[in-house]
Each structure stands twice: as structure tokens, then as C-alpha cells.
Design a protein around this motif. Structure first.
Motif, PDB file in Angstrom:
ATOM      1  N   HIS A  58       0.867  -1.175   0.000  1.00 30.96           N
ATOM      2  CA  HIS A  58       0.000   0.000   0.000  1.00 30.96           C
ATOM      3  C   HIS A  58       0.908   1.230   0.000  1.00 30.96           C
ATOM      4  CE1 HIS A  58      -3.579  -2.373   0.617  1.00 30.96           C
ATOM      5  NE2 HIS A  58      -2.912  -3.062   1.525  1.00 30.96           N
ATOM      6  N   GLN A  61       1.120   4.228   2.596  1.00 36.45           N
ATOM      7  CA  GLN A  61       1.570   3.955   3.959  1.00 36.45           C
ATOM      8  C   GLN A  61       3.046   4.304   4.099  1.00 36.45           C
ATOM      9  OE1 GLN A  61       0.589  -0.209   4.508  1.00 36.45           O
ATOM     10  NE2 GLN A  61      -1.190   0.344   5.746  1.00 36.45           N
ATOM     11  N   TYR A  62       3.759   4.305   2.981  1.00 33.06           N
ATOM     12  CA  TYR A  62       5.205   4.515   2.987  1.00 33.06           C
ATOM     13  C   TYR A  62       5.628   5.832   2.347  1.00 33.06           C
ATOM     14  CZ  TYR A  62       4.985  -0.416   4.020  1.00 33.06           C
ATOM     15  OH  TYR A  62       4.682  -1.625   4.593  1.00 33.06           O
TER      16      TYR A  62
END
Length: 104
Positions: A58, A61-62
Motif C-alpha cells: 500500500h 503507507q510509505y
């Protein structure tokens, strides 16, 4: 981070070409150190995006939108081509290494 290491190696090998291709772009008037930072940040963010997406993570998220803030400075076909080559070549190296590791 994998992307940072790949970008640092690419910059080391091609920094003269990258600086030459800045002509006519928003990067043209910047000193070499600033171009280095902007190039490395833009390339690392792009490589990270590509690797994360290919591996099914995803992304957001990073990564955050501010990771890509320097990309608009690459505003000529010549400098975009250089950035794209860096991202493509570096991502290919990482994905091949991932594949070999998984295969083994």
C-alpha cells in the motif's frame, strides 16, 4: 533504503551528464549540490513508488505527496529522460535482485 543506494550509485556514474541536461529546465540556475539533492530525492521517491507498487504494498503507507515535490523541476524532455532512465535502470536492478533472492 534500497532506492537511496541505487540513486547514489547512478548519480556517481552520471552526474556530469545530468548536470549538462539541466539546460533549459527549472534546474538550470541551481548549483550542483542543489541539483544533486533534487535529483536524488525525485529519483528515490520514484524508485520507491515503482518497487512498492510492483511488490503489492500500500503505497501511501510509505510515501507522502511531499516525497514528490521536486519532480516538477524536471520540466524538459531531456531532463525527464535522464530521470526516467535512472528510475528504470535502478528499479530493474532491484527487481532482478528480488527475483533471484525469491528464486533461491
Amino acid at each position: 533504503m534500497v532506492a537511496v543506494g541505487l540513486v547514489n550509485g547512478y548519480w556517481k556514474n552520471y552526474h556530469k551528464d545530468i548536470m549538462y541536461e539541466c539546460e533549459g529546465s527549472f534546474l538550470e540556475e541551481l548549483d550542483g549540490q542543489t541539483v544533486s539533492v533534487k535529483f536524488r530525492l525525485a529519483a528515490a521517491a520514484s524508485i520507491s513508488y515503482l518497487l512498492l507498487s510492483r511488490c503489492g504494498f500500500h503505497l501511501w503507507q510509505y510515501l507522502k505527496s511531499e516525497n514528490f515535490k521536486d519532480i516538477p523541476d524536471f520540466n524538459t524532455q531531456r531532463i525527464i529522460r535522464i530521470l526516467g532512465a535512472a528510475v528504470g535502470e535502478s528499479s530493474e536492478k532491484a527487481l532482478r535482485a528480488f527475483a533471484v533472492t525469491i528464486y533461491n
